[in-house]
Design a protein around this motif. Structure first.
Motif, PDB file in Angstrom:
ATOM      1  N   ALA A   1     -26.942   5.047 -26.189  1.00  0.00           N
ATOM      2  CA  ALA A   1     -27.676   3.785 -26.122  1.00  0.00           C
ATOM      3  C   ALA A   1     -28.705   3.824 -24.996  1.00  0.00           C
ATOM      4  N   LEU A   2     -29.763   3.055 -25.170  1.00  0.00           N
ATOM      5  CA  LEU A   2     -30.787   2.924 -24.143  1.00  0.00           C
ATOM      6  C   LEU A   2     -30.665   1.562 -23.480  1.00  0.00           C
ATOM      7  N   VAL A   3     -30.683   1.545 -22.165  1.00  0.00           N
ATOM      8  CA  VAL A   3     -30.742   0.264 -21.465  1.00  0.00           C
ATOM      9  C   VAL A   3     -31.954   0.282 -20.556  1.00  0.00           C
ATOM     10  N   VAL A   4     -32.517  -0.901 -20.317  1.00  0.00           N
ATOM     11  CA  VAL A   4     -33.669  -0.996 -19.433  1.00  0.00           C
ATOM     12  C   VAL A   4     -33.264  -0.515 -18.050  1.00  0.00           C
ATOM     13  N   ASP A   5     -34.072   0.386 -17.500  1.00  0.00           N
ATOM     14  CA  ASP A   5     -33.830   0.879 -16.150  1.00  0.00           C
ATOM     15  C   ASP A   5     -34.688   0.056 -15.190  1.00  0.00           C
ATOM     16  N   ARG A   6     -35.990   0.298 -15.227  1.00  0.00           N
ATOM     17  CA  ARG A   6     -36.899  -0.471 -14.374  1.00  0.00           C
ATOM     18  C   ARG A   6     -37.617  -1.477 -15.252  1.00  0.00           C
TER      19      ARG A   6
ATOM     20  N   SER B   1     -38.089   7.253 -19.641  1.00  0.00           N
ATOM     21  CA  SER B   1     -39.299   7.374 -18.829  1.00  0.00           C
ATOM     22  C   SER B   1     -39.184   8.527 -17.854  1.00  0.00           C
TER      23      SER B   1
ATOM     24  N   ARG C   1     -28.803   2.385 -30.212  1.00  0.00           N
ATOM     25  CA  ARG C   1     -28.957   0.989 -29.838  1.00  0.00           C
ATOM     26  C   ARG C   1     -29.783   0.880 -28.560  1.00  0.00           C
TER      27      ARG C   1
ATOM     28  N   PHE D   1     -30.815  -1.808 -25.410  1.00  0.00           N
ATOM     29  CA  PHE D   1     -30.427  -3.054 -24.751  1.00  0.00           C
ATOM     30  C   PHE D   1     -31.452  -3.436 -23.702  1.00  0.00           C
TER      31      PHE D   1
ATOM     32  N   THR E   1     -39.013   0.947 -18.198  1.00  0.00           N
ATOM     33  CA  THR E   1     -38.490   2.281 -18.482  1.00  0.00           C
ATOM     34  C   THR E   1     -37.031   2.130 -18.888  1.00  0.00           C
ATOM     35  N   PHE E   2     -36.569   3.100 -19.677  1.00  0.00           N
ATOM     36  CA  PHE E   2     -35.207   3.035 -20.222  1.00  0.00           C
ATOM     37  C   PHE E   2     -34.392   4.234 -19.753  1.00  0.00           C
ATOM     38  N   THR E   3     -33.099   4.025 -19.634  1.00  0.00           N
ATOM     39  CA  THR E   3     -32.166   5.105 -19.312  1.00  0.00           C
ATOM     40  C   THR E   3     -31.238   5.298 -20.500  1.00  0.00           C
ATOM     41  N   LYS E   4     -31.002   6.556 -20.842  1.00  0.00           N
ATOM     42  CA  LYS E   4     -30.107   6.855 -21.952  1.00  0.00           C
ATOM     43  C   LYS E   4     -28.693   7.020 -21.404  1.00  0.00           C
ATOM     44  N   LEU E   5     -27.787   6.237 -21.930  1.00  0.00           N
ATOM     45  CA  LEU E   5     -26.391   6.352 -21.509  1.00  0.00           C
ATOM     46  C   LEU E   5     -25.720   7.482 -22.280  1.00  0.00           C
TER      47      LEU E   5
END
Lengths: 226, 226, 226, 226
Positions: free
Chosen positions: C76-81, D210, B46, B48, C68-72
């Motif tokens: 799941a990926l959430v927007v980082d920057r 990223s 997923r 977000f 950029t995205f961070t993987k939790l």
């Protein structure tokens, strides 16, 4: 706003194409959604995601049909059959029940989609198709789609007169401002696709450096001058 | 501008779907963003990327939810559950702190997104959802989302009345013209995707030449006549 | 049209992020376009296609920067920057020569892009960034970008005041209606991408049938009732 | 609305590029659509899907041409030749017959496309190209494209004066509101592609996380505070 010229240019250029589209679409759809039919080959990967407006007396749905391409001996692809936005109308036969067997379809060309997109709050437009245009059956079936303003949106109506079967089908669906905004936005999205321009803009995406000779290095220097 | 009819058509056709969407979304999101949870399977991919508007008393975020498809025996895919733009509201509980546990969500259908896109500077609109519509619990929870103009943009407000828990939650977030322009542009982009039309327009992209019989070679000749 | 609130909300929420973006962008760009530098790894696949407006006293270019995205741990990926539209201004140092070394950059956030898109023919807007916001160096560098109408378009101006170096840089570039239309169209295209919504809408494209339980078969039946 | 400045800036910056584009396009198209030519290599994957407007005295078609990129030693790609919307005009030589051999072409730059997109119902605009600009042949061939309002749309006209061959070609095509809406929508779609921005926004789509250092975890915490 939409000139009379549109009517005639459509009748001259695309009615026969529209008719074939309409026949193919109806056949494909019936095949694809018939669970008892053991589909082989080309219909198996069809996707159906129509935008539907259900109202008291009738309903209609919109669905984009992509263009087809022909490969020339040179290897180049040119558009063979233009795409369209297919409109399907169905009469209501009870509360929230619609008769799919009595549907009538109308294929909006790119220019007709342009009319729909450009229509203002007080404008109306009308398109005429003759499925048998330029054949000996010309004039036997006449279709007319109109979009006319009312207080809170538009009436979208289809009339199909078949002088052979001696039938006349009329569908009129009131469309709210919100529903028409969906139609405009979805048709604006679909327009470049039914024109085949999405294919043009994707064609070099996989490659990186172009084949043309480097010619304007001095312009590049200018732009990144330090 | 947005007629009353919209209210009723939404309540008739999609409230139960919206409710399920809202439940699934909340569960998925909690799961996906919970670092202690060892996710298996479907939630693991997923993404977000909500668009969030944080203001003094409350915040909300928008995130598109794609439609789902069902494969028929014929191999064709039809839309099963329609997509939506999910709105999540949270109350402020301190300076730039928001209480995610007290969030309330509201799933905008394609037509409600059309309303939002078409809204003029002085227009307002309101949507009503009953998550238990058409069940024995109908009327227990009533949700209302309104968008109303103010001097520099809009107030976006959600009211949720739960007559079982005897609670009433109200969120009101002032949105600037710039923030609303982001919402309109992002929702216009997302609309064809939540309708599934991006799937339709991609479906033939991998192939090159269509399966239909060549029928209008004379038209092609005309167009490239030399 | 664009309220004062915008100014403060930007200063509160995103200045430090914007500054880091600006530093990273400048470093990446210098690296990527330096032919003497043997790039390893991450900069090697950068693409540069700025939209540039060259005028007598200064020039600027626009280029989208993706989020950029961070993987939790959940996968799941959430927007980082968050992404932005990067604006780079350069002073003219001769006929059609611009000094890249003296460039100043300004990263437009999604909401600032919303302002640019929504601006009317007689409107103006102004954004303030403090790269050191919320640090001990706050206030040392102050950047201000303004867009103001003139007879045939807009003046796009950047002011950068550095109280440590005791410098003040001013750039003002007249932009025609046609050039501003390109900026609006390109920024509208880029906005969902800098928000990360293109990732959301692509995420299920490769799969076909969704994982959710089939729940509304009766609704499907209704829609395709025969 | 469209200032005089546009005319001169085009002549200064892009005429030589446009000319080369026009030559390449004409050659590619002739090659690709010539069935007797055994194409090898680069023309074999060309796609042609022009939007054409056929009228009594002349016709024209629009087709996007993508930009080309150059790979720097660092591995980065920068735009080499900018893209354009190629317009091809043909005179009518009989009923629904057009003389492709007598075609004249005109490559709209991104900013000229911006002019076309931004044009209002009563506005007109005109662009001037000199294919030999900045060479010893400057002034030998002068091309002028104009878009002027009429009662139900626009006249789109091309004039090409060749002082060496002592020829003057004039094409004027009446375009309906609906056809112009197609042109605007298709050109708005194509604009980010001819600028190369579709490449920018796709560049990180295949990757997931990223390379930048995680810097704003406290901002992420804020946004998903529980």
């Amino acid at each position: 706003m939409v000139p009379k010229m549109l009517k005639f240019s459509r009748m001259l250029h695309s009615s026969s194409r529209n008719h074939l589209l309409e026949v193919l679409y109806a056949r494909d759809f019936s095949t694809a959604t018939n669970n008892n039919y053991s589909a082989k080959g080309y219909t198996s990967d069809r996707i159906f995601a129509p935008y539907s407006v259900y109202k008291g007396k009738a309903a209609f749905s919109l669905s984009p049909c992509l263009p087809t391409f022909t490969k020339l001996d040179s290897g180049a692809l040119v558009v063979d059959r233009h795409g369209s936005i297919m409109m399907s109308f169905m009469p209501a036969i009870g509360e929230r029940k619609y008769d799919w067997e009595k549907r009538q379809i109308f294929a909006l060309s790119a220019t007709e989609v342009g009319s729909l997109i450009a229509i203002g709050p007080q404008d109306s437009c009308e398109f005429f198709h003759d499925p048998s245009m330029k054949s000996s059956n010309a004039g036997q079936v006449r279709k007319s789609l109109s979009i006319k303003p009312h207080s809170n949106g538009y009436f979208v109506s289809l009339s199909v007169v078949n002088s052979v079967l001696n039938t006349k089908d009329n569908f009129s669906v009131p469309v709210t401002t919100a529903e028409f905004a969906v139609m405009k936005t979805a048709c604006s999205f679909a327009l470049p696709h039914i024109m085949g321009w999405d294919r043009l803009t994707n064609q070099q995406s996989s490659g990186t450096v172009s084949f043309q000779p480097k010619m304007n290095s001095q312009i590049l220097d200018l732009e990144w001058e330090k």
